[in-house]
Design an enzyme around this catalytic site. Structure first.
Site, PDB file in Angstrom:
ATOM      1  CB  CYS A  73      -0.916  -0.003   1.217  1.00 15.58           C
ATOM      2  SG  CYS A  73      -1.953   1.467   1.354  1.00 15.58           S
TER       3      CYS A  73
ATOM      4  CG  HIS B 149      -1.930  -1.983  -9.598  1.00 17.17           C
ATOM      5  ND1 HIS B 149      -2.823  -1.027  -9.179  1.00 17.17           N
ATOM      6  CD2 HIS B 149      -1.170  -2.286  -8.509  1.00 17.17           C
ATOM      7  CE1 HIS B 149      -2.607  -0.748  -7.899  1.00 17.17           C
ATOM      8  NE2 HIS B 149      -1.612  -1.499  -7.467  1.00 17.17           N
TER       9      HIS B 149
ATOM     10  CD  GLU C 215      -6.810   1.586  -3.042  1.00 16.16           C
ATOM     11  OE1 GLU C 215      -6.183   0.701  -2.419  1.00 16.16           O
ATOM     12  OE2 GLU C 215      -6.869   2.770  -2.685  1.00 16.16           O
TER      13      GLU C 215
ATOM     14  CB  CYS D 213      -4.605   3.843  -5.295  1.00 15.24           C
ATOM     15  SG  CYS D 213      -3.874   2.180  -5.289  1.00 15.24           S
TER      16      CYS D 213
ATOM     17  N   GLY E 181      -1.259   2.217  -7.157  1.00 11.87           N
ATOM     18  CA  GLY E 181      -1.866   2.476  -8.458  1.00 11.87           C
ATOM     19  C   GLY E 181      -1.134   3.565  -9.212  1.00 11.87           C
TER      20      GLY E 181
END
Length: 262
Positions: free
Chosen positions: A67, A144, A193, A202, A205
């Site tokens: 994260c 992703h 997410e 994010c 991301g």
């Protein structure tokens, strides 16, 4: 704590033992009506190999390997440079004035590292969901897919995000990124997410999307990535690690009774 509005509950168990965190407890704590509420819960624990261990739980109780925004929050809370253990591999944290810089490690592109259910060209995947087609897949500690579109705001990510997240092509589910080119070193980005839904920002991301855009020759490093919650700076050169810089903040401190959620 939060990073660009991507909000976290941080539990520091490095020196004080706590009961085992379970998906059910994380899910109960994450309920914004009957619990505390968060996009991700961050658990700090001792580590035998690094300065400490960091675990990330989504609001649905599932555990994530990385994260980015949460890692900046951890750096700010820790208050000193550190190398920490995560489910996605070790990362280096460095607090800055009002935020942090995080070395997220090197991205992975092999289909089985994403992972995907079967071999697919991850540079331009021959798949699509309505208006979202031909994504790139990148693993930056978690999986992703990135779609480059004319107008990220116009895409129905609230509807297509969960469909793509749970597609059988992604055996561990996937984070869904929709990005638009805003300049030679500037992207706008919205993210669905995995396990959390639409969030204001994010970090992984932003990292995955910047890497994908650099690989496709759309932008130059470093890249400014604008999310609904604000901007992140992402630097990456092929073969090297991803460096992410941006703000983080502490919102408040409090206590809860563990038995209320177990």
């Amino acid at each position: 704590m939060h990073g660009l509005g991507n909000d976290f509950v941080v539990i520091d168990a490095r020196e004080v033992a706590i009961p085992a965190m379970t998906p059910a407890i994380a899910r109960a704590l994450g309920d914004r009506r009957t619990g505390i509420g968060f996009d991700q819960l961050i658990l700090l624990e001792p580590s035998d190999t690094r300065d400490f261990r960091v675990r990330f739980f989504n609001a649905d109780g599932s555990e994530a390997g990385a994260c980015g925004n949460g890692s900046r929050a951890v750096a700010l809370l820790h208050g000193a440079p550190a190398v920490v253990e995560t489910g996605g591999g070790p990362i280096a944290l460095e607090p800055l004035d009002g935020g942090a810089r995080v070395d997220m490690g090197a991205p992975r592109f092999d289909w089985d590292a994403i992972p995907l259910a079967y071999p697919v060209d991850t540079f331009a995947m021959p798949v699509g969901w309505e208006t979202l087609e031909g994504p790139m897949a990148v693993n930056v500690g978690n999986p992703h897919v990135i779609f480059f579109v004319e107008d990220a705001e116009a895409e129905a990510l609230d509807r297509l995000g969960p469909v793509i997240e749970h597609d059988p092509l992604f055996p561990e589910r996937v984070n869904v990124n929709v990005a638009s080119l805003a300049g030679p070193d500037h992207l706008t980005l919205r993210v669905w997410e995995r396990g959390a839904g639409l969030t204001r920002a994010c970090g992984t991301g932003a990292c995955a999307t910047a890497v994908a855009a650099i690989r496709r020759g759309l932008v130059n490093s470093p890249v400014r990535v604008t999310l609904p919650g604000g901007d992140l700076a992402i630097a990456w050169q092929p073969g090297g690690p991803i460096l992410m810089s941006g703000p983080a903040a502490e919102a408040f401190r409090g206590t809860f009774r563990w038995d209320d959620y177990s």
